[in-house]
Design an enzyme around this catalytic site. Sequence first.
Site, short mmCIF file in Angstrom:
data_model
loop_
_atom_site.label_atom_id
_atom_site.label_comp_id
_atom_site.label_asym_id
_atom_site.label_seq_id
_atom_site.Cartn_x
_atom_site.Cartn_y
_atom_site.Cartn_z
N HIS A 44 0.69 -1.20 -0.22
CA HIS A 44 -0.02 0.24 0.10
C HIS A 44 0.94 1.28 -0.07
O HIS A 44 1.10 1.91 0.78
CB HIS A 44 -0.91 -0.18 1.18
CG HIS A 44 -1.68 -1.32 1.28
ND1 HIS A 44 -1.26 -2.37 1.86
CD2 HIS A 44 -3.17 -1.30 1.02
CE1 HIS A 44 -2.17 -3.39 1.50
NE2 HIS A 44 -3.42 -2.83 1.35
N HIS A 275 -4.01 3.16 -3.49
CA HIS A 275 -4.38 2.60 -2.03
C HIS A 275 -3.73 1.39 -1.80
O HIS A 275 -2.69 1.48 -0.98
CB HIS A 275 -5.89 2.34 -1.76
CG HIS A 275 -5.97 1.49 -0.61
ND1 HIS A 275 -6.06 1.93 0.77
CD2 HIS A 275 -6.00 0.17 -0.48
CE1 HIS A 275 -6.39 1.02 1.47
NE2 HIS A 275 -6.29 -0.14 0.62
N GLU A 424 -17.75 -4.34 24.84
CA GLU A 424 -16.75 -5.31 24.79
C GLU A 424 -15.50 -5.36 23.88
O GLU A 424 -14.62 -5.64 24.33
CB GLU A 424 -17.91 -6.43 24.49
CG GLU A 424 -18.97 -6.92 25.27
CD GLU A 424 -20.32 -6.09 25.10
OE1 GLU A 424 -20.00 -5.22 24.11
OE2 GLU A 424 -21.23 -6.20 25.76
N HIS A 486 -28.53 -15.50 24.82
CA HIS A 486 -27.31 -15.28 26.09
C HIS A 486 -26.68 -16.67 26.28
O HIS A 486 -25.76 -16.54 26.97
CB HIS A 486 -28.12 -14.79 27.29
CG HIS A 486 -28.30 -13.17 27.12
ND1 HIS A 486 -29.13 -12.81 25.97
CD2 HIS A 486 -27.99 -12.41 27.89
CE1 HIS A 486 -29.10 -11.35 26.27
NE2 HIS A 486 -28.59 -11.18 27.32
C1 LIG Z 1 -11.44 -4.81 9.64
C2 LIG Z 1 -10.84 -4.42 8.43
N1 LIG Z 1 -11.84 -4.60 7.40
C3 LIG Z 1 -11.17 -4.40 6.04
C4 LIG Z 1 -9.94 -4.46 5.79
C5 LIG Z 1 -9.47 -4.30 4.49
N2 LIG Z 1 -8.82 -3.01 4.19
C6 LIG Z 1 -7.86 -2.66 4.42
S1 LIG Z 1 -7.33 -1.11 3.92
C7 LIG Z 1 -8.91 -0.60 3.49
C8 LIG Z 1 -9.39 0.64 3.25
C9 LIG Z 1 -8.91 1.61 4.21
O1 LIG Z 1 -9.36 3.01 3.58
P1 LIG Z 1 -8.60 3.99 4.24
O2 LIG Z 1 -8.44 3.89 5.73
O3 LIG Z 1 -9.05 5.31 4.01
O4 LIG Z 1 -7.33 3.89 4.10
P2 LIG Z 1 -6.28 4.87 2.83
O5 LIG Z 1 -7.13 4.23 1.54
O6 LIG Z 1 -6.61 6.14 3.01
O7 LIG Z 1 -5.02 4.01 2.61
C10 LIG Z 1 -9.72 -1.95 3.90
C11 LIG Z 1 -11.10 -1.87 3.43
C12 LIG Z 1 -9.00 -4.45 6.96
N3 LIG Z 1 -7.63 -4.35 6.83
N4 LIG Z 1 -9.59 -4.57 8.36
#
Ligand SMILES: Cc1ncc(C[n+]2csc(CCOP(=O)(O)OP(=O)(O)O)c2C)c(N)n1
Length: 673
Positions: A44, A275, A424, A486
């Site tokens: 990334h 990204h 939680e 529960h």
């Molecule tokens: C809980 C979770 N859901 C999905 C992902 C997959 N994922 C990684 S980065 C991302 C997008 C994040 O967007 P942003 O925080 O705006 O990052 P940027 O594009 O600015 O680097 C996703 C959906 C993950 N790592 N964790």
Amino acid sequence: MSASESPPATAPALPAPRDQHLRRMANTIRALSMDAVEAAKSGHPGMPMGMADIATVLWGQFLKFDPADPTWPDRDRFILSNGHGSMLLYSLLHLTGYADMPMSELKTFRQLGSRCAGHPERGHAAGIEVTTGPLGQGIGNSVGMALAERLLAARFGQELVDHHTYVFCGDGCLMEGISQEAISFAGHLRLSKLILFWDDNHISIDGPTALSRNEDEVERFDASGWHTQRIDGHDTDAIADAIRKAQQSDRPSLIACRTIIAFGAPTKAGTAAAHGSPLGKDEIAGTRERLGWTAPPFVVPPDLIDAWRKVGERGKNTSAAWHERLRKADAEKRAAFEAILSGELPQSARDALAAITAKFIAEAPKTATRQASGSVLDALAPALPGLIGGSADLTPSNNTKAKSQTIVARGDFAGSYIHYGIREHGMAAAMNGMAAHGGIIPYGGTFLVFTDYCRPSIRLSAIMGLRVIYVMTHDSIGLGEDGPTHQPVEQLAALRAIPHLQVFRPADAVETAECWALALASGDKPSILALTRQPVAAQRRAAGENRSARGAYVLAEAEGARRVTLLATGSEIGIAMTAREQLATKGIAAAVVSMPCWALFEAQDEAYRRAVLGTAPRVAIEAAAGFGWDRYIGERGCFIGMHGFGASAPIEALYPHFGITAEAVVEAAQALI
Ligand SMILES: Cc1ncc(C[n+]2csc(CCOP(=O)(O)OP(=O)(O)O)c2C)c(N)n1
């Protein structure tokens, strides 16, 4: 612009830097990040290139750290909640001179064995405080880190404990529900030394964030009692100014930084295309040109290496001065501080555990294991500094608050019990942060069924190898009237499936004390204590070794040659023991094996396991889903337990209704032999 739209033909001019030198330092991070992602053919690049200016100012002028003394207890903590941008952290660690992070590690980004894993992993290199990647977790951890700092400062004073927790996060972290739990809790406690930088780049994977979000994030933080600022995340003066203001605030701080993802890339900057994929050869060449970066991949110009190494040396004197203060501190205080940070169980705690176990053996109480756990905590809390308890609003049900514990509150961090509220997930992530910070042994409670609400954090406790103790009560249909929502059914199996997690289901008060001792002694593992709501009879009457330590053991051997082995855990040990007696009246010799912790049993040698399990047919009894029991009962064995969800009724009605009775066990045993 969505990912599928084409970028503008000519790239807009780069905003002029405030400070050319700082821009060049930030460009070092940009170049290393895009080159490492390109070499790995995955990763990334966008986030590190977008947050590089913020990182340069924070690390260059504010962060209190010393790469030569990376575990210095009073260092600031830096957490990359948007862990996909891991190259940002790896670049910083390399540039500032962490011995763990030579250029060779960056060159092997994302390859097997590299310290530079796809997402930052705690333990791979000094300077990686927590494992991040599942979005939002880092924010949750940071609340625990900031809380740990306050708790320790209240105990040892600010000459020894006085540091900030800085967090980077992206849109993804803030969209995740866990962020709300963490933010609202941090605001409630006014954790003023927590400073969060939001990478407000309007981009996530699917395209612009407007595809799925429209709320004003800053107002959300305002409403949660945070100090908030909005800045241009590429304006180095504004960044420095905002950090100064955040440090002065009496609240946790959000700095919303408007940034451009993949800043500098000619066609991909500002787009989702930057990204999570390598930029590609041409885009990288274009970026180099626009940034004026002429050095080849993985080469940092000497003047910039010098500048970054100076950043790394900035904290040397501060760290030395801190060690000097510790050296000169009052001997008793110093010893207590060092003891708490060592994470070792003090003799006082061992004695307390031994005493409560002996009391249980002597008194043989018929009691719920949650109550026995409460008694263990009553004994332990005064004897174990660093033990910090809490519950997600189920304190009286979880029996998590020891009599001696006082409440942690805004402005008063001398206590050792936390009301986490009905959060939680936030609680579990905060406990990870506290355990990772050091000096704290966190435990927290909710109902076992709601481990599902915090499972991602439990999984991370296990991945990181953190000693977090989950006190999960109401562990079966035995909780009765609250009904199937529960009553946990599949949770034990699901938790046992998490590697490196110890799932304990003690059968009586003695086993409860033993399991607590084992959880506390496991410095590098999380534990779940699954505890009953209902009273259970005392099973263990003789003093001696901690029998739970082997995970499973023969609680009652067959009288005569074993013809059947009854395997059970927790409250179902009582049923197994009754069945054993009934079988005896029919001339069938049965042994009862208590299995409080499968993981520990699996770690025993084969001879022991064989001896315990025996060769006779086996019946397993557990008021939960049978998933996983096959490995112990084999093809010929029988499982007495749950085959669907529970029901709302008094416990007395439920066990017969679901056929979890001694009579059913006897019948199954007879059918097997
Ligand atoms: C809980 C979770 N859901 C999905 C992902 C997959 N994922 C990684 S980065 C991302 C997008 C994040 O967007 P942003 O925080 O705006 O990052 P940027 O594009 O600015 O680097 C996703 C959906 C993950 N790592 N964790």
